[in-house]
Write an enzyme that holds these catalytic residues in place. Structure first.
Site, PDB file in Angstrom:
ATOM      1  N   SER A   1      56.433  20.445  44.986  1.00 26.87           N
ATOM      2  CA  SER A   1      56.565  21.749  44.316  1.00 26.87           C
ATOM      3  C   SER A   1      55.282  22.566  44.375  1.00 26.87           C
ATOM      4  O   SER A   1      54.177  22.019  44.435  1.00 26.87           O
ATOM      5  CB  SER A   1      56.930  21.551  42.841  1.00 26.87           C
ATOM      6  OG  SER A   1      58.204  20.991  42.731  1.00 26.87           O
TER       7      SER A   1
ATOM      8  N   GLU B   1      71.599  24.566  38.107  1.00 31.63           N
ATOM      9  CA  GLU B   1      72.266  25.703  38.743  1.00 31.63           C
ATOM     10  C   GLU B   1      72.309  25.498  40.262  1.00 31.63           C
ATOM     11  O   GLU B   1      73.332  25.747  40.906  1.00 31.63           O
ATOM     12  CB  GLU B   1      71.552  27.019  38.393  1.00 31.63           C
ATOM     13  CG  GLU B   1      71.804  27.496  36.964  1.00 31.63           C
ATOM     14  CD  GLU B   1      71.148  26.636  35.908  1.00 31.63           C
ATOM     15  OE1 GLU B   1      70.006  26.190  36.128  1.00 31.63           O
ATOM     16  OE2 GLU B   1      71.786  26.375  34.873  1.00 31.63           O
TER      17      GLU B   1
ATOM     18  N   GLU C   1      69.055   7.500  47.684  1.00 31.23           N
ATOM     19  CA  GLU C   1      69.075   7.187  46.258  1.00 31.23           C
ATOM     20  C   GLU C   1      69.953   8.181  45.524  1.00 31.23           C
ATOM     21  O   GLU C   1      69.498   8.995  44.737  1.00 31.23           O
ATOM     22  CB  GLU C   1      67.650   7.237  45.694  1.00 31.23           C
ATOM     23  CG  GLU C   1      66.764   6.115  46.172  1.00 31.23           C
ATOM     24  CD  GLU C   1      67.263   4.734  45.705  1.00 31.23           C
ATOM     25  OE1 GLU C   1      67.939   4.655  44.663  1.00 31.23           O
ATOM     26  OE2 GLU C   1      66.995   3.748  46.409  1.00 31.23           O
TER      27      GLU C   1
END
Lengths: 355, 397, 355, 397
Positions: free
Chosen positions: D135, D384, D250
Site C-alpha cells: 500500500s 466495496e 489462501e
C-alpha cells in the site's frame, strides 16, 4: 461434506437427470399449469431414500435433498419434501407392525405419509391409551400437503406429557377432520382435527424417549426438506434476476452496470452462498448427535427466514416493478421463501433453539 | 383515545384541540363497514371510495390539503398533519390519491379557468376518478426514456404510446398523461401534461395482477387517441416542471407516517392477543418485545422528521433531499412493520382456509399488504434513485 | 419544535457565537491540546439555563442543548453536559437550603455539579437516615467528569427502596472516594464510592415520589445532553468525510463519484437526520408528561447507539485507512459516539424502556 | 473440550483424531503468559511473537501451511483448518502474517534457490521478521496507482517512494516491496517484487498511531534505497501476477473464522459471568440471548462456507469470488462480535481506571479490538471492492 469421487459422480448424474426432468416436464409457468402431473412417480423419486428391498433407490439424505432442491427450482407445487425427505427417515420404522408393507408402497405413490405435529402456539395433540388401543385428540398445526396424504404420522403426548408417535391410515380412521388451506405461494396444506380418533394396537410406533427422538428427527427431516426446496427456488430466482439485469436498460445503461445494483446483488449472493453452506452442513449433521443436528437445522432454517428471504427481496428490488407482477418468476420465488419461512417454526423459533 | 398519539408536547393547545375535534368528527362520520374494509383490505373498490368521498365532501374535507378558494378547508401544514393522523387512526379508507393529491393541485396551479371549472368539482365530490399516466414499460424511475408522444393536429392532439403501472386505471374516468411533445430536446425537457378520458376511442386497458394476487394496476395502450386542444395542461413542454412542482408541494407524502403508526399500534394489539408457545402474549415475548421497541423507535424518528419538514416547509424551491429522505425511511419502515406482522401471525399469515378464501381476516390482510409492500421501495422513484438524489442534493457528492 | 421568530433569531445568534467561539478557541487538533481551556467560563455558558437572578442567562433547554451540540462539534474534552444541561434542571431546587447560593456560583465555574447514579448492574446507592442527618453508602456508576465536580447530586434509595436525592459538597465530605477513569474517547470520568459518607440535614433535597421524579428528570437531562453533544460531533464528522470524498481519488475518480460510496453516505445521512429529528422531539418533550419525556429521551439515545454509531462507522468506511489513524478527525467522532452510547444506559437499556 | 467445536459430523474420524492430537499438543506447548497476552491484547510485541515462533518451530509447526520440502508439516487443507481452529481455541498468539503467509509462499514458489536458502530458515525459526510494502498513501485498494519506482542500475536497483499502512514495519528486518519497474504500461502490469532490508540506507520509518491508541502500523519512506540485483523476486514486471497467485493460494485467510468462533465463545462466557440490572446473567437476558443466537447462526454460516471452499479448493485458477465472499462475511462477523462485546461490557468497555491504564483487562482488550476492527472492512481490498469483484466474477454483472 467431502464425498467420495464415486458418490459425487452419482450425485452429478442424479442432479442432471432431476434438473432435466423438471425443466422438461414441470417447468414453471405464470398460469401455474404444469404438464405431467405426478409424472415424477415414474422416475421413482418418492421413497428414493428407502432401501432397495422396499422398492426405494437407497439414496442417501444428501441425494434426497438434492431431488427436493431441483423441484424447488421450478417451484414444483407438489410437496416432494414429504415424499422424499420425510420417507427417507422412515426406514428404521419398517420393522414396526405393518410399516414395512406401507413403506413398500411409497415408491409407487399409493401410500403417502405426512408428519402431523401440534400447533406451536396451542396445546399439543393428546394420545390416550385405552387398553391396547389408543385415541388421539386435538388440532394440528399447518400440515403441508395434508390432503393428499394416505397416512398420517401423528406426533402427540400422553396425559403424562410423554411423547408418542402413531400412524393413522386416513381412509380407515373415524374422527379425523381435514380442513384444506391455500398457502401464499399457491401450494396446498391442511389442518387436521382429531376428535378421539382411534388408533389400532400396533400403530403406536414409539413412546416416551424413543418417540421424542424419532419425532425430533422426522421434524428435522421435514425442515431440512423445506430448506433444500428454497435453495433451489432462490438459485433459480437469482438466475432470472441476473438475466433481467443484463437486458433491462435504464438511463441508457443496462441495470447491471449500476454499482448500487451490483452491490445489492453481491450482498444477496453472499447470503445465498451462506445458506447453501448451512444446508450442506445441516445435511451432514444428520449423521451426528441429535443436539448438533437440531442446531444445524435451526441455523439453516433461521438463516433462510432472515437472510434467504432478504436475498429474495433484493432480487425483486433490483428487477423493479416487473417483479411485482404475478406473471414474473421472481415474485413467486419470494412467496415460496416467505411461505416456507413460516412452516415448521419461523426464524424466531429457530433462533431460540440456537442458544 | 385508544391509539397512541405520541409527542403531544410538540403541538400547541390549539392544535391539540383541532386534532380532537377532527378526530371525533371522523369517527362519527365513518361507517363501520368501511372502517372494517380498510383494516382488512389492501385495495378498495371504487364504490366504497366514492361513498366515503361523498361523506367527507359533505363536511368539506374531501380534499383536506387544498386551499379554501378551490374547495378545501385551507388548513396549515400542521393541521393537515393532525387531520391525516386522525384519519389513519379512525381507519378511514385511503383517499384516491390521483385526483386529490395529483390532479387537483396541478390544475388549480397550472390549469386554465375552464379546466378548473370542469374538473375540480368532480374530484371534490368523488364523482370522477383519475389515474396517473406517467410510467411506461421502458420508463419507470427513468422518465427521460418516456416514449408516449402527443402530436399536434389542427383540432388538438393525437396521443400514441403505452403506459404501465396505472393504478386504479380500470375504474378511473380520466387520466393525467405525460407525453413527449418535443423529441428534439433531451431528457425531461420536451414533455407535456394532458387530460385523457379513459373512454376515448383508441385507449385500451389491460389488467396486471400483482404478487398479492390482486388487481389494482393496469397497462394502458394509447393508439391514436385524439384529445382536444384544451386537454393540454398549462404550457407545452412544461410537463416535467409541473410534476416536479408537485413533488415539492407534497414533500412528506411518501412517508406514510400515519399509516405506519396506525398499523404499528394495531399490530401491537394483535401481538397482545396472540399467545406464544409458552402461553404468554407474544407482545410479552422478549424477542418480539425488542423488535416492537426498535420499530417504535423508528416510527418516532419518522414522525419527528416529518414534523421537522412541515415546521420549516417553505415551498417554491426545487424538491430537496427531504422528499427523498422520507421516501427512503418511510418505505423501509413500512416493510419492517409488515415483516414483523408476518412473524406475529406466523402460519396464519401464509395460510387461508380453502372454504373462506375471500373472507376478510386480519392475518390475510397483513399477508396481502406484506406482499404488495415490496413495491414501496420501488415505486415513486426507487430507493436507489432517492439515495442518488440525497447524495447529490444534500451531500453535494 | 416550532419556535417564535424572536426565539429563532435568538437561537441563531447563540449558535453563531458558540460555533465561532469553539472554532476559534477550542478547535479540535489531533494532539488534543486546546487553547483557552475553560475560556468558555467567560462566555457564561455554565449555568446558562439558570434564571438571570442566579447569574444565568435564562436560556431554555433548546438553547442549552444547542451550546452542548456546538461543543460536540469540536469534540470538546470538557463536559458541557453537566455545566449546561444538568444545571438547567436544577433551578427548581434553588429554594432548598443552600442550593440557591450554590447555583449562583455555577456561572462563574466555582461550583460544578455532577449527577451521581448507581451502577445499573449493581445494587443502588443506599441512603440511611440517622436522626436529621443521613449517610450514603455504595458504589456509583461511571460519572462523567466526576473529578472536576465540587458538588455531587447523589441518587440513592433508602432501606425501604424509596428514592432519595441528596447534595454532597466534595470538599466537606468524609467517606467519599473518587476513582479516576479514562474514557475511550479521551475524556475523563470517575466512579465514586461512598463509605457511609455523611450528609448534613437539609442536604437531602427530595425523598420518595418527589425524588423519583426529580431524579428521572435530571437523568433525562444528562442523557439529552449526551445526545446533543453527539449530534454536533456527527455533523462535524460528516463534513470532514464529505470533504475527503471530494478530494481523495481512487481508480482515477474522486471517491464521491462512486455510486456505492454515495449510497452508503445517503443511508448515513438519513440516520443522521432522523437522529436530529429525535433530538428536537426529545427537547420538546421536556415540556410534557414524564412518561413521554422518558420515551422521547430513550428513543433518541437508543437511536444514537444504533443508527448514529452506524452512521459514524460508515464515515470511517468511506474515508478508508486514513480514518483509522489517530491523526484524523473522523475516527475520534466514532469514539465519541461509541463512548456516549455506553453512558447513561446503552441502546439495549433504552430500547427496553420504549415498550 | 472446553470450547464448542461444532459440526463434528463434517470431519472423518481420522481428522477428529488429528484435531485432538494437535489441540492437546498446542495447549501443552503454549506458555500461560502468552495465552493471557493473546486474550488481552490486540497487538503483540516482537519478543513475544518470536518466543512462540521458536516453540512452534521446535515442533515443526511454525509454518503450518507450508509443504514439507520447505519446512512445513505438509498438511491437507482440512488438516490446516483443524490446526488453525485448535490454535485459536488455545489462545495461541497470532503468527506474524507477513513472513509465514506472504513471503514464504512467494519465495518458495517464485524465488531463486539462493533466495530460498537465505530467507526461508529465518521465517521458520522466527529470527527474521518481515513486513509488507504494498500500500501507498495514494494507492490503497487501488494498486494501479502505485508510485514507488525501482530503477535498474549496473549493480542492482534503486528504489524511491513511500509506503503506507506498513504493519509491524517498526520491528521487521525485511520488507517485501512492490515497486513500479515499467511506467510505460498501464495498471498493474509494470510492477515487480523486491526484498528490502529495513536497515538499508535511505529507508526511514515513521510510526502511525491508530484509533485504538496503539502503534502497529507505519509509514516507510524510501529515498534512493539501493538493493542488489538479486533483491528482485522472480521476473521483472510480474509482481502483480505473483501477488494474485498468493491471493488464490489462501482463499479463506481473511475469513478469520477460527478467531471469530473463539472470540464468540469467550464473549458468551463473559456474558454468563456478567449480571444485568435484574441480577440475571446477561446471557440469559432475552435481548442478549437473541443477539448471541443470531451471531451463532452467522458463525455457523461462515464455518460452513469456509469448509465448503476448502473441500473443493483446486488452486491454480484466478482468485474467484470465494476469496471475496469470505472477506465480506468474515469481516462483517468480526465487527458484529465486537459490537456485541461493547454492549456486554457496557461502561466497562469504554472506561479504564486511570491508575491501571496499562493493566490488561478483558473489557479493555475488547474495546481496543472493537476500535481497531473498523479496519477489517477496509483493508485487504475494502468490502466495496470485494462486492464489485463478486458482482463481476460470480454474477457476471
Amino acid at each position: 461434506m467431502r464425498r467420495s469421487e464415486e458418490k459425487m459422480e452419482e450425485d452429478r448424474l442424479l442432479r442432471d437427470s432431476a434438473r432435466r426432468f423438471f425443466e422438461e416436464q414441470r417447468a414453471w409457468s405464470p398460469t401455474g399449469k404444469h404438464n405431467g402431473q405426478a409424472a415424477y412417480l415414474d422416475m421413482g423419486w418418492p421413497g428414493m431414500g428407502l432401501p432397495e428391498e422396499l422398492g426405494g433407490m437407497g439414496a442417501d439424505l444428501s441425494q434426497c435433498l438434492m431431488a427436493v432442491e431441483e423441484g424447488g427450482r421450478v417451484l414444483l407445487p407438489d410437496w416432494l419434501i414429504d415424499d422424499v425427505a420425510l420417507t427417507a427417515g422412515l426406514a428404521p420404522l419398517c420393522d414396526k407392525s405393518g410399516m414395512g408393507d406401507l413403506l413398500g408402497r411409497v415408491p409407487s405413490g399409493s401410500v403417502r405419509f405426512v408428519l402431523v405435529t401440534g400447533d406451536r402456539r396451542h396445546p399439543p395433540l393428546r394420545l390416550a391409551k385405552n387398553g391396547t388401543d389408543a385415541t388421539v385428540t386435538g388440532r394440528s398445526g399447518l400440515v403441508p400437503d395434508a390432503l393428499r396424504a394416505t397416512h398420517l404420522l401423528v406426533c402427540a403426548e400422553n396425559a403424562e406429557g410423554e411423547a408418542q408417535l402413531a400412524a393413522i391410515a386416513v381412509d380407515a380412521a373415524d374422527g379425523v377432520h381435514r380442513e384444506a388451506y391455500h398457502l401464499m405461494d399457491g401450494r396446498k396444506a391442511g389442518i387436521l382435527s382429531f376428535d378421539g380418533a382411534a388408533i389400532p394396537a400396533g400403530n403406536v410406533l414409539a413412546s416416551g424417549e424413543e418417540a421424542r427422538q424419532r419425532i425430533a428427527e422426522l421434524t428435522d427431516l421435514c425442515t431440512a426438506g423445506l430448506v433444500a426446496d428454497c435453495i433451489g427456488a432462490l438459485d433459480a430466482g437469482f438466475s432470472a434476476t441476473i438475466d433481467h439485469l443484463k437486458t433491462r436498460k435504464q438511463f441508457g445503461q443496462p441495470l447491471s452496470a449500476f454499482q448500487a445494483v451490483q452491490h445489492l446483488m453481491a450482498d444477496a449472493y453472499c447470503d445465498r452462498e451462506n445458506l447453501r453452506s448451512l444446508t450442506i452442513a445441516m445435511t451432514a449433521a444428520f449423521d451426528g448427535p441429535a443436539d448438533e443436528r437440531r442446531k444445524a437445522v435451526s441455523a439453516a432454517k433461521a438463516y433462510l427466514g432472515r437472510n434467504g428471504l432478504a436475498a429474495a427481496s433484493r432480487c425483486i428490488q433490483v428487477c423493479g416493478g416487473i417483479a411485482m407482477t404475478e406473471e414474473y418468476f421472481v415474485g413467486h420465488v419470494y412467496k415460496r421463501l416467505q411461505t416456507t419461512a413460516a412452516l415448521f417454526g419461523n426464524a424466531e423459533d429457530h433462533l431460540a433453539t440456537l442458544m | 383515545m385508544e391509539t397512541a398519539m405520541t409527542m403531544d408536547s410538540l403541538f400547541t393547545a390549539e392544535e391539540q384541540a383541532f386534532r380532537d375535534r377532527v378526530g371525533s368528527a371522523l369517527r362519527d362520520m365513518l361507517p363501520a363497514d368501511l372502517a372494517e374494509k380498510t383494516r382488512n383490505s389492501v385495495h378498495l373498490s371504487r364504490e366504497d371510495m366514492a361513498r366515503w368521498n361523498r361523506i367527507l365532501h359533505g363536511k368539506g374535507w374531501s380534499a383536506h390539503h387544498w386551499p379554501q378558494e378551490h374547495g378545501g378547508p385551507g388548513w396549515s401544514p400542521m393541521e393537515r398533519y393532525l387531520f391525516e393522523s386522525e384519519y389513519a387512526n379512525a381507519d378511514a379508507p385511503p383517499i384516491s390519491v390521483f385526483g386529490v393529491y395529483l390532479v387537483g393541485p396541478t390544475l388549480y396551479t397550472f390549469g386554465s379557468q375552464a379546466q378548473k371549472d370542469r374538473y375540480l368539482p368532480g374530484i371534490l365530490t368523488g364523482d370522477e376518478f383519475w389515474c396517473q399516466g406517467y410510467s411506461e414499460p421502458e420508463a419507470g424511475s427513468d422518465l427521460a426514456a418516456l416514449r408516449t408522444t402527443a402530436r399536434k393536429t389542427e383540432t388538438g392532439w393525437v396521443i400514441n404510446g403505452q403506459k404501465a403501472w396505472t393504478t386504479e386505471g380500470h375504474f378511473a374516468d380520466l387520466m393525467i398523461c405525460l407525453a413527449r411533445t418535443d423529441s428534439t430536446v433531451k431528457q425531461q425537457a420536451g414533455l407535456s401534461l394532458f387530460i385523457v378520458p379513459m373512454d376515448a376511442p383508441g385507449l385500451k386497458i389491460s389488467p396486471v395482477i400483482t404478487i398479492d394476487g390482486a388487481h389494482s394496476v393496469n397497462e394502458v395502450f394509447l393508439d391514436n387517441v385524439e384529445v382536444p386542444e384544451d386537454a393540454l395542461i398549462g404550457e407545452e413542454n412544461k410537463g416535467w416542471t409541473y410534476a416536479k412542482f408537485l413533488l415539492n408541494h407534497e414533500r412528506t407524502n411518501n412517508a406514510q407516517v400515519h399509516r405506519s403508526r396506525r398499523e404499528f399500534e394495531r399490530l401491537k394489539r394483535s401481538a397482545a392477543e396472540t399467545l406464544d408457545g409458552d402461553g404468554r402474549p407474544l407482545l410479552d415475548n422478549p424477542a418480539f418485545r425488542r423488535r416492537f421497541a426498535i420499530i417504535e423507535m423508528e416510527v418516532r424518528a419518522l414522525e419527528a422528521t416529518v414534523l421537522r419538514i412541515l415546521a420549516v416547509q417553505t415551498g417554491g424551491k426545487e424538491p430537496g433531499p427531504e422528499t427523498s429522505i422520507v421516501k427512503v425511511i418511510g418505505s423501509r419502515l413500512q416493510q419492517m412493520i409488515s415483516e414483523l406482522a408476518m412473524d406475529v401471525f406466523a402460519e396464519r399469515a401464509i395460510a387461508v382456509p380453502a372454504n373462506g378464501l375471500n373472507a376478510p381476516s386480519d392475518a390475510a390482510a397483513w399477508a396481502e399488504r406484506h406482499l404488495f409492500r415490496r413495491v414501496v421501495t420501488i415505486y415513486a422513484g426507487s430507493n436507489e434513485i432517492q439515495k442518488t438524489i440525497i447524495a447529490r442534493t444534500a451531500l453535494g457528492l
